[in-house]
Design a protein around this motif. Structure first.
Motif, PDB file in Angstrom:
ATOM      1  N   ILE A  27       9.375 -11.811   2.184  1.00 23.98           N
ATOM      2  CA  ILE A  27       9.868 -11.854   0.804  1.00 23.98           C
ATOM      3  C   ILE A  27       8.840 -11.246  -0.136  1.00 23.98           C
ATOM      4  O   ILE A  27       9.180 -10.456  -1.040  1.00 23.98           O
ATOM      5  N   ARG A  28       7.581 -11.589   0.065  1.00 24.45           N
ATOM      6  CA  ARG A  28       6.521 -11.056  -0.797  1.00 24.45           C
ATOM      7  C   ARG A  28       6.416  -9.545  -0.670  1.00 24.45           C
ATOM      8  O   ARG A  28       6.206  -8.833  -1.658  1.00 24.45           O
ATOM      9  N   LEU A  29       6.553  -9.034   0.553  1.00 19.52           N
ATOM     10  CA  LEU A  29       6.470  -7.587   0.766  1.00 19.52           C
ATOM     11  C   LEU A  29       7.609  -6.870   0.060  1.00 19.52           C
ATOM     12  O   LEU A  29       7.396  -5.853  -0.613  1.00 19.52           O
ATOM     13  N   ILE A  30       8.833  -7.370   0.196  1.00 18.27           N
ATOM     14  CA  ILE A  30       9.982  -6.742  -0.450  1.00 18.27           C
ATOM     15  C   ILE A  30       9.805  -6.723  -1.964  1.00 18.27           C
ATOM     16  O   ILE A  30      10.039  -5.701  -2.624  1.00 18.27           O
ATOM     17  N   ARG A  31       9.368  -7.841  -2.526  1.00 17.34           N
ATOM     18  CA  ARG A  31       9.162  -7.895  -3.979  1.00 17.34           C
ATOM     19  C   ARG A  31       8.062  -6.948  -4.418  1.00 17.34           C
ATOM     20  O   ARG A  31       8.147  -6.313  -5.477  1.00 17.34           O
ATOM     21  N   ARG A  32       7.012  -6.844  -3.604  1.00 20.21           N
ATOM     22  CA  ARG A  32       5.907  -5.941  -3.933  1.00 20.21           C
ATOM     23  C   ARG A  32       6.393  -4.493  -3.935  1.00 20.21           C
ATOM     24  O   ARG A  32       6.044  -3.719  -4.837  1.00 20.21           O
ATOM     25  N   LEU A  33       7.189  -4.132  -2.941  1.00 22.93           N
ATOM     26  CA  LEU A  33       7.733  -2.770  -2.879  1.00 22.93           C
ATOM     27  C   LEU A  33       8.571  -2.467  -4.117  1.00 22.93           C
ATOM     28  O   LEU A  33       8.402  -1.419  -4.751  1.00 22.93           O
ATOM     29  N   GLU A  34       9.466  -3.380  -4.461  1.00 18.15           N
ATOM     30  CA  GLU A  34      10.350  -3.167  -5.609  1.00 18.15           C
ATOM     31  C   GLU A  34       9.548  -3.042  -6.899  1.00 18.15           C
ATOM     32  O   GLU A  34       9.799  -2.154  -7.718  1.00 18.15           O
ATOM     33  N   ARG A  35       8.573  -3.930  -7.092  1.00 23.20           N
ATOM     34  CA  ARG A  35       7.804  -3.927  -8.336  1.00 23.20           C
ATOM     35  C   ARG A  35       6.952  -2.679  -8.471  1.00 23.20           C
ATOM     36  O   ARG A  35       6.934  -2.023  -9.528  1.00 23.20           O
ATOM     37  N   ASP A  36       6.196  -2.321  -7.417  1.00 28.56           N
ATOM     38  CA  ASP A  36       5.281  -1.190  -7.524  1.00 28.56           C
ATOM     39  C   ASP A  36       6.021   0.126  -7.722  1.00 28.56           C
ATOM     40  O   ASP A  36       5.545   1.012  -8.437  1.00 28.56           O
ATOM     41  N   ARG A  41       5.413   0.312 -11.585  1.00 26.49           N
ATOM     42  CA  ARG A  41       4.038   0.803 -11.612  1.00 26.49           C
ATOM     43  C   ARG A  41       3.895   2.250 -11.165  1.00 26.49           C
ATOM     44  O   ARG A  41       2.788   2.727 -10.935  1.00 26.49           O
ATOM     45  N   GLY A  42       5.013   2.944 -11.020  1.00 29.91           N
ATOM     46  CA  GLY A  42       4.972   4.373 -10.733  1.00 29.91           C
ATOM     47  C   GLY A  42       4.469   4.734  -9.352  1.00 29.91           C
ATOM     48  O   GLY A  42       4.043   5.872  -9.123  1.00 29.91           O
ATOM     49  N   SER A  43       4.509   3.801  -8.409  1.00 32.29           N
ATOM     50  CA  SER A  43       4.042   4.071  -7.062  1.00 32.29           C
ATOM     51  C   SER A  43       5.179   4.634  -6.210  1.00 32.29           C
ATOM     52  O   SER A  43       6.339   4.603  -6.598  1.00 32.29           O
ATOM     53  N   THR A  44       4.835   5.145  -5.045  1.00 36.04           N
ATOM     54  CA  THR A  44       5.830   5.618  -4.088  1.00 36.04           C
ATOM     55  C   THR A  44       5.943   4.611  -2.951  1.00 36.04           C
ATOM     56  O   THR A  44       5.089   3.734  -2.795  1.00 36.04           O
ATOM     57  N   TYR A  45       6.995   4.764  -2.143  1.00 36.63           N
ATOM     58  CA  TYR A  45       7.172   3.860  -1.002  1.00 36.63           C
ATOM     59  C   TYR A  45       5.986   3.967  -0.051  1.00 36.63           C
ATOM     60  O   TYR A  45       5.408   2.954   0.358  1.00 36.63           O
ATOM     61  N   ASP A  46       5.596   5.197   0.309  1.00 30.52           N
ATOM     62  CA  ASP A  46       4.500   5.398   1.257  1.00 30.52           C
ATOM     63  C   ASP A  46       3.186   4.845   0.724  1.00 30.52           C
ATOM     64  O   ASP A  46       2.427   4.194   1.457  1.00 30.52           O
ATOM     65  N   ALA A  47       2.914   5.077  -0.569  1.00 26.05           N
ATOM     66  CA  ALA A  47       1.662   4.601  -1.155  1.00 26.05           C
ATOM     67  C   ALA A  47       1.628   3.081  -1.211  1.00 26.05           C
ATOM     68  O   ALA A  47       0.579   2.456  -0.973  1.00 26.05           O
ATOM     69  N   THR A  48       2.776   2.473  -1.502  1.00 24.42           N
ATOM     70  CA  THR A  48       2.844   1.009  -1.590  1.00 24.42           C
ATOM     71  C   THR A  48       2.642   0.376  -0.219  1.00 24.42           C
ATOM     72  O   THR A  48       1.907  -0.613  -0.080  1.00 24.42           O
ATOM     73  N   VAL A  49       3.281   0.929   0.810  1.00 29.11           N
ATOM     74  CA  VAL A  49       3.115   0.407   2.165  1.00 29.11           C
ATOM     75  C   VAL A  49       1.671   0.578   2.629  1.00 29.11           C
ATOM     76  O   VAL A  49       1.082  -0.327   3.235  1.00 29.11           O
ATOM     77  N   LYS A  50       1.077   1.730   2.333  1.00 27.69           N
ATOM     78  CA  LYS A  50      -0.317   1.978   2.713  1.00 27.69           C
ATOM     79  C   LYS A  50      -1.243   0.965   2.046  1.00 27.69           C
ATOM     80  O   LYS A  50      -2.153   0.417   2.677  1.00 27.69           O
ATOM     81  N   ARG A  51      -1.003   0.690   0.769  1.00 29.81           N
ATOM     82  CA  ARG A  51      -1.826  -0.269   0.040  1.00 29.81           C
ATOM     83  C   ARG A  51      -1.632  -1.682   0.581  1.00 29.81           C
ATOM     84  O   ARG A  51      -2.587  -2.439   0.719  1.00 29.81           O
ATOM     85  N   TYR A  52      -0.391  -2.000   0.922  1.00 26.82           N
ATOM     86  CA  TYR A  52      -0.102  -3.339   1.450  1.00 26.82           C
ATOM     87  C   TYR A  52      -0.835  -3.566   2.769  1.00 26.82           C
ATOM     88  O   TYR A  52      -1.476  -4.608   2.969  1.00 26.82           O
ATOM     89  N   LEU A  53      -0.747  -2.617   3.674  1.00 26.49           N
ATOM     90  CA  LEU A  53      -1.380  -2.768   4.985  1.00 26.49           C
ATOM     91  C   LEU A  53      -2.898  -2.638   4.905  1.00 26.49           C
ATOM     92  O   LEU A  53      -3.621  -3.299   5.656  1.00 26.49           O
TER      93      LEU A  53
END
Length: 204
Positions: free
Chosen positions: A133-142, A146-158
């Motif tokens: 749940i936290r990951l999904i919300r983080r993806l949606e918010r960023d 926050r102007g991020s991309t999917y790839d950049a958000t996943v990279k930052r998360y991991l």
């Protein structure tokens, strides 16, 4: 005045809980502060360098300034809180004027993990939620806010969010007075928190 600290993982629902408490008492009684506002000023770095910063580590925050502002508010003084822009990964020249209120709600991922902050908190809350749940919300918010991309958000998360959560955020749960399960949508828990705050205010 009482200071409520609300911690939890990124996307757990901390802001929802904090805003729910603030809304119940009204802006004339509550100051809402986000730990995110107090990221250190990295304007001396390039945009590329700022984008690679680990913003989930305790050292990324200007804790000294945050504590100074909390103490000033408790003393009945107004403060100018900084404004942090995630799209440029830096503070802006703007500030938020904060005047003393009966309740201060401070929320952030590392509010309970930073040792210097815990003693100033009258009520310590940890908002818990499943990792997916936290990951999904983080993806949606960023991506949306926050102007991020999917790839950049996943990279930052991991790369930083997940390991820093395991190293600092999750262990800080043991310092909480109250743990709110199921994230920010737990209406029963929020109602109980409101009653607790009312009890504290009645005793002041």
């Amino acid at each position: 005045m009482i200071i409520i600290g609300i911690a939890g993982g990124s996307g757990a629902g901390k802001t929802t809980v904090a805003r729910s408490i603030a809304d119940r008492f009204g802006t004339e009684s509550v100051n809402y502060l986000s730990q995110d506002w107090y990221y250190k000023d990295f304007s001396n770095l390039t945009l590329t360098e700022r984008a690679e910063l680990n913003l989930d580590h305790p050292n990324s925050f200007d804790t000294e300034l945050l504590l100074s502002h909390l103490n000033q508010l408790r003393q009945g003084l107004s403060v100018e809180a900084p404004v942090y822009d995630f799209k440029i990964h830096s503070r802006t020249e703007e500030t938020r004027a904060m005047t003393p209120r009966m309740v201060v709600v401070l929320e952030g991922i590392l509010v309970l993990a930073i040792e210097e902050i815990r003693p100033i908190l009258d009520i310590k809350i940890f908002v818990d939620a499943d990792a997916d749940i936290r990951l999904i919300r983080r993806l949606e918010r960023d991506i949306k806010e926050r102007g991020s991309t999917y790839d950049a958000t996943v990279k930052r998360y991991l790369g930083t969010v997940k390991p820093m959560h395991e190293a600092f955020v999750e262990p800080s749960k043991r310092f909480a007075d109250i743990i709110v399960p199921h994230g920010g949508e737990n209406k029963i828990a929020v109602d109980m928190l409101v009653e607790l705050v009312e009890h504290y205010l009645f005793e002041i």
